[in-house]
Design a protein around this motif. Structure first.
Motif, PDB file in Angstrom:
ATOM      1  N   ASN A   6       0.695  -1.057  -0.039  1.00  0.00           N
ATOM      2  CA  ASN A   6      -0.150  -0.139   0.085  1.00  0.00           C
ATOM      3  C   ASN A   6       1.290   1.478   0.438  1.00  0.00           C
ATOM      4  O   ASN A   6       0.589   2.005  -1.124  1.00  0.00           O
ATOM      5  CB  ASN A   6      -1.255  -0.019   1.330  1.00  0.00           C
ATOM      6  N   PHE A   7       2.291   1.569   0.911  1.00  0.00           N
ATOM      7  CA  PHE A   7       2.786   2.309   0.914  1.00  0.00           C
ATOM      8  C   PHE A   7       3.206   2.576  -0.265  1.00  0.00           C
ATOM      9  O   PHE A   7       3.763   3.750  -1.245  1.00  0.00           O
ATOM     10  CB  PHE A   7       3.917   1.915   1.637  1.00  0.00           C
ATOM     11  N   ILE A   8       3.697   0.788  -1.220  1.00  0.00           N
ATOM     12  CA  ILE A   8       4.268   1.807  -2.512  1.00  0.00           C
ATOM     13  C   ILE A   8       3.542   1.907  -3.660  1.00  0.00           C
ATOM     14  O   ILE A   8       3.519   3.260  -4.526  1.00  0.00           O
ATOM     15  CB  ILE A   8       5.160   0.600  -2.765  1.00  0.00           C
ATOM     16  N   GLN A   9       2.300   1.713  -3.783  1.00  0.00           N
ATOM     17  CA  GLN A   9       0.894   1.897  -4.971  1.00  0.00           C
ATOM     18  C   GLN A   9       0.283   3.674  -4.543  1.00  0.00           C
ATOM     19  O   GLN A   9       0.573   4.061  -5.574  1.00  0.00           O
ATOM     20  CB  GLN A   9       0.559   0.671  -4.146  1.00  0.00           C
ATOM     21  N   ASN A  10       0.321   3.789  -3.291  1.00  0.00           N
ATOM     22  CA  ASN A  10      -0.496   4.659  -2.786  1.00  0.00           C
ATOM     23  C   ASN A  10       0.401   6.473  -1.971  1.00  0.00           C
ATOM     24  O   ASN A  10       0.624   6.633  -1.935  1.00  0.00           O
ATOM     25  CB  ASN A  10      -1.251   4.939  -2.220  1.00  0.00           C
ATOM     26  N   TYR A  11       1.946   5.984  -2.557  1.00  0.00           N
ATOM     27  CA  TYR A  11       2.966   6.660  -2.098  1.00  0.00           C
ATOM     28  C   TYR A  11       2.982   7.554  -2.133  1.00  0.00           C
ATOM     29  O   TYR A  11       2.860   9.026  -1.242  1.00  0.00           O
ATOM     30  CB  TYR A  11       4.282   6.478  -3.175  1.00  0.00           C
ATOM     31  N   LYS A  12       2.264   8.774  -2.962  1.00  0.00           N
ATOM     32  CA  LYS A  12       1.404  10.187  -3.405  1.00  0.00           C
ATOM     33  C   LYS A  12       1.069  10.249  -2.562  1.00  0.00           C
ATOM     34  O   LYS A  12       0.789  11.440  -1.913  1.00  0.00           O
ATOM     35  CB  LYS A  12       0.746  10.248  -5.033  1.00  0.00           C
ATOM     36  N   GLN A  13      -0.275   9.516  -1.795  1.00  0.00           N
ATOM     37  CA  GLN A  13      -1.126   9.816  -0.779  1.00  0.00           C
ATOM     38  C   GLN A  13      -0.483   9.810   0.377  1.00  0.00           C
ATOM     39  O   GLN A  13      -1.353  10.318   1.554  1.00  0.00           O
ATOM     40  CB  GLN A  13      -2.253   9.342  -1.278  1.00  0.00           C
ATOM     41  N   GLN A  14       0.431   9.448   0.836  1.00  0.00           N
ATOM     42  CA  GLN A  14       1.375   9.396   2.231  1.00  0.00           C
ATOM     43  C   GLN A  14       1.658  10.499   3.072  1.00  0.00           C
ATOM     44  O   GLN A  14       2.561  10.687   2.161  1.00  0.00           O
ATOM     45  CB  GLN A  14       2.351   8.332   1.654  1.00  0.00           C
ATOM     46  N   LYS A  15       1.399   9.921   4.177  1.00  0.00           N
ATOM     47  CA  LYS A  15       2.231  11.240   4.524  1.00  0.00           C
ATOM     48  C   LYS A  15       3.312  11.669   5.354  1.00  0.00           C
ATOM     49  O   LYS A  15       3.982  12.490   4.609  1.00  0.00           O
ATOM     50  CB  LYS A  15       0.605  10.936   6.311  1.00  0.00           C
ATOM     51  N   ASN A  16       4.054   9.656   4.770  1.00  0.00           N
ATOM     52  CA  ASN A  16       5.617   9.835   5.448  1.00  0.00           C
ATOM     53  C   ASN A  16       5.789   9.009   3.306  1.00  0.00           C
ATOM     54  O   ASN A  16       5.702   8.996   2.853  1.00  0.00           O
ATOM     55  CB  ASN A  16       4.884   8.330   6.022  1.00  0.00           C
ATOM     56  N   LYS A  17       6.853  10.396   3.768  1.00  0.00           N
ATOM     57  CA  LYS A  17       7.104   9.748   1.968  1.00  0.00           C
ATOM     58  C   LYS A  17       8.790   8.779   2.517  1.00  0.00           C
ATOM     59  O   LYS A  17       9.482   8.060   1.682  1.00  0.00           O
ATOM     60  CB  LYS A  17       8.756  10.923   2.094  1.00  0.00           C
ATOM     61  N   ALA A  18       8.890   8.172   3.690  1.00  0.00           N
ATOM     62  CA  ALA A  18      10.191   7.028   3.723  1.00  0.00           C
ATOM     63  C   ALA A  18       9.064   5.877   4.253  1.00  0.00           C
ATOM     64  O   ALA A  18       8.143   6.290   5.490  1.00  0.00           O
ATOM     65  CB  ALA A  18      10.798   7.360   4.510  1.00  0.00           C
ATOM     66  N   ALA A  19       9.475   4.573   4.016  1.00  0.00           N
ATOM     67  CA  ALA A  19       8.623   3.466   5.344  1.00  0.00           C
ATOM     68  C   ALA A  19      10.255   2.578   6.227  1.00  0.00           C
ATOM     69  O   ALA A  19      11.049   2.758   5.503  1.00  0.00           O
ATOM     70  CB  ALA A  19       8.288   2.651   4.062  1.00  0.00           C
ATOM     71  N   LEU A  20       9.893   2.310   6.973  1.00  0.00           N
ATOM     72  CA  LEU A  20      10.867   1.927   8.308  1.00  0.00           C
ATOM     73  C   LEU A  20      10.399   0.178   8.181  1.00  0.00           C
ATOM     74  O   LEU A  20       9.255  -0.092   8.748  1.00  0.00           O
ATOM     75  CB  LEU A  20      11.239   3.162   9.391  1.00  0.00           C
ATOM     76  N   SER A  54      12.228  13.769  -1.819  1.00  0.00           N
ATOM     77  CA  SER A  54      12.008  12.582  -2.454  1.00  0.00           C
ATOM     78  C   SER A  54      10.577  12.461  -3.308  1.00  0.00           C
ATOM     79  O   SER A  54       9.810  13.200  -2.583  1.00  0.00           O
ATOM     80  CB  SER A  54      12.743  11.377  -1.774  1.00  0.00           C
ATOM     81  N   SER A  55      10.459  12.281  -4.297  1.00  0.00           N
ATOM     82  CA  SER A  55       9.573  12.307  -4.578  1.00  0.00           C
ATOM     83  C   SER A  55       8.766  10.313  -5.355  1.00  0.00           C
ATOM     84  O   SER A  55       8.011   9.718  -6.259  1.00  0.00           O
ATOM     85  CB  SER A  55       9.615  12.455  -6.392  1.00  0.00           C
ATOM     86  N   PHE A  56       9.644   9.805  -4.280  1.00  0.00           N
ATOM     87  CA  PHE A  56       8.963   7.919  -5.162  1.00  0.00           C
ATOM     88  C   PHE A  56       9.785   7.440  -3.556  1.00  0.00           C
ATOM     89  O   PHE A  56      10.867   7.883  -2.332  1.00  0.00           O
ATOM     90  CB  PHE A  56       9.788   7.158  -6.282  1.00  0.00           C
TER      91      PHE A  56
END
Ligand SMILES: Nc1ncnc2c1ncn2[C@@H]1O[C@H](COP(=O)(O)OP(=O)(O)OP(=O)(O)O)[C@@H](O)[C@H]1O
Ligand SMILES: [Mg+2]
Length: 395
Positions: free
Chosen positions: A28-42, A127-129
């Protein structure tokens, strides 16, 4: 023969075992990246539970390219910055979407000065991705800014029952005849680490049969041979006799033991006197090492081993009761990598010099500047860069 860890690495999210929630979150984080509040996942969780391989499996399934900075790359503040600069600035080849993987962020080399993390944070901000980081241990204080700004995804420890099922399936497909008791013992021994389980299964299944006794031997072998175990014995045992044989049967060269000890001593011995004594033993051992080299007098090897084991062990007044995570010494690795890096750069420079009619020296100076151009497939093809050179450019 390929390694089981490669053969059986998951290729898509279906094949990832026991991490359903984490995998859904990651996708979900990858697919909906543009809508994410966080720009990175840990991603965090125990060793060998599927963090790194999940990123690859999900990227493969979703058709993403991965630009990775992993723990065997040399990583200090400036190399992280330049990696992120070029990765973030790079056009995707044929519009394939991409993500950035920073593996094992709890092992960045400049952790002490926080420089690495701040370089990483700067990259994340612009980052934009998707940027995906992995770690075993989130507790480290230096990771705080990263924790705060990332979507935290937790990977579970693989339980014993699941481990048995995995082992059974692989044993079957490899036609290894393994009895039930052996598989449960192996599953218990590896304590949630699928990587260790696959390595052990492959090692012991060479004969295509696996029984309980063999599995027990396997754990025995580990106890005497691993440098990590040896360090544990040297640093923690209270009698010199126990420590004495610690280095008899280990899996690394004696030269490397010096590096391991040197790297970990200050973390283990906290009193100044203990440290001083320990280093005295280390340097005396080093004198013998020099003599061996010059005089080829191999008997000194015994002295070295004794000084490093019993000597260093008895240097302490009392043992440090907290558990210390021993770090692999990075020094050898860094030396080697630096050499390799320059070698590749030279190789590329020669090709550029040839095509662009520059001197080799001039071309060597220009390689970094030309890097964005070298990313392009047509340019790489024109220069006839081989696969290794292309991956050097992409780093
Ligand atoms: N959940 C899993 N499902 C399927 N295979 C797995 C899983 N976890 C680990 N493996 C196997 O073990 C190997 C190592 O896993 P991986 O590198 O993903 O572990 P990790 O969690 O990143 O460990 P580390 O903390 O040491 O980096 C993989 O190549 C794969 O074969
Ligand atoms: Mg990993």
């Amino acid at each position: 023969m390929p390694l089981f860890t490669t053969t059986y690495a998951p290729q898509n999210s279906q094949q990832i075992i026991g991490q359903e929630l984490a995998v859904t979150q990651l996708k979900n984080f990858i697919q909906n990246y543009k809508q994410q509040k966080n720009k990175a996942a840990l991603l965090h969780g125990p060793i060998g539970c599927g963090k790194t391989s999940s990123v690859y499996a999900v990227a493969n399934e979703l058709g993403y390219d991965i630009l990775e900075l992993n723990s065997s790359d040399y990583r200090d503040q400036s190399s992280i910055s330049s990696f992120l600069d070029s990765a973030l600035g790079q056009q995707s080849l044929f519009f394939t979407p991409k993500l950035i993987l920073i593996d094992e962020v709890d092992n960045l080399s400049g952790m002490q000065d926080r420089g690495c993390i701040s370089a990483l944070m700067k990259g994340i901000e612009r980052s934009s991705f998707p940027i995906i980081c992995t770690a075993n241990d989130l507790a480290e204080d230096k990771l705080k800014p990263l924790r705060k700004s990332s979507l935290i995804i937790e990977f579970q420890k693989i339980d014993q029952k699941t481990m048995v099922t995995v082992l059974k399936k692989i044993a079957e497909s490899e036609r290894i005849i393994a009895d039930e008791k052996a598989l449960s013992a192996l599953a218990r021994q590896v304590d949630g680490d699928i990587r260790a389980a696959l390595i052990d299964l492959q090692l012991s299944g060479v004969t295509k049969t696996l029984n309980y006794q063999e599995v027990l031997k396997l754990s025995d072998r580990k106890r005497t041979q691993s440098i990590l175990q040896a360090l544990q014995v040297i640093f923690k045992s209270s009698s010199a006799e126990t420590a004495l044989p610690a280095l008899d049967d280990i899996d690394v060269e004696i030269d490397h033991v010096f590096f391991w000890l040197d790297e970990n001593l200050p973390k283990e011995y906290l009193s100044v006197t203990a440290l001083a004594k320990a280093y005295e033993h280390l340097s005396r051992a080093d004198v013998f090492r020099g003599r061996i080299r010059r005089q080829q007098h191999w008997r000194f090897l015994v002295y070295i081993s004794n000084l490093l084991s019993a000597g260093i062990s008895s240097a302490k007044d009392e043992k440090n009761t907290s558990s210390v995570r021993y770090q692999q010494t990075m020094r050898l690795l860094k030396m080697w990598q630096a050499k390799m890096k320059v070698a590749k750069k030279k190789e590329i420079a020669e090709k550029i010099a040839d095509k662009m009619h520059l001197s080799k020296k001039r071309a060597f100076q220009e390689v970094d500047f030309l890097k964005p151009l070298l990313y392009r497939q047509d340019v790489a093809a024109e220069l006839e860069l081989n696969e290794e050179e292309v991956s050097w450019v992409r780093k």
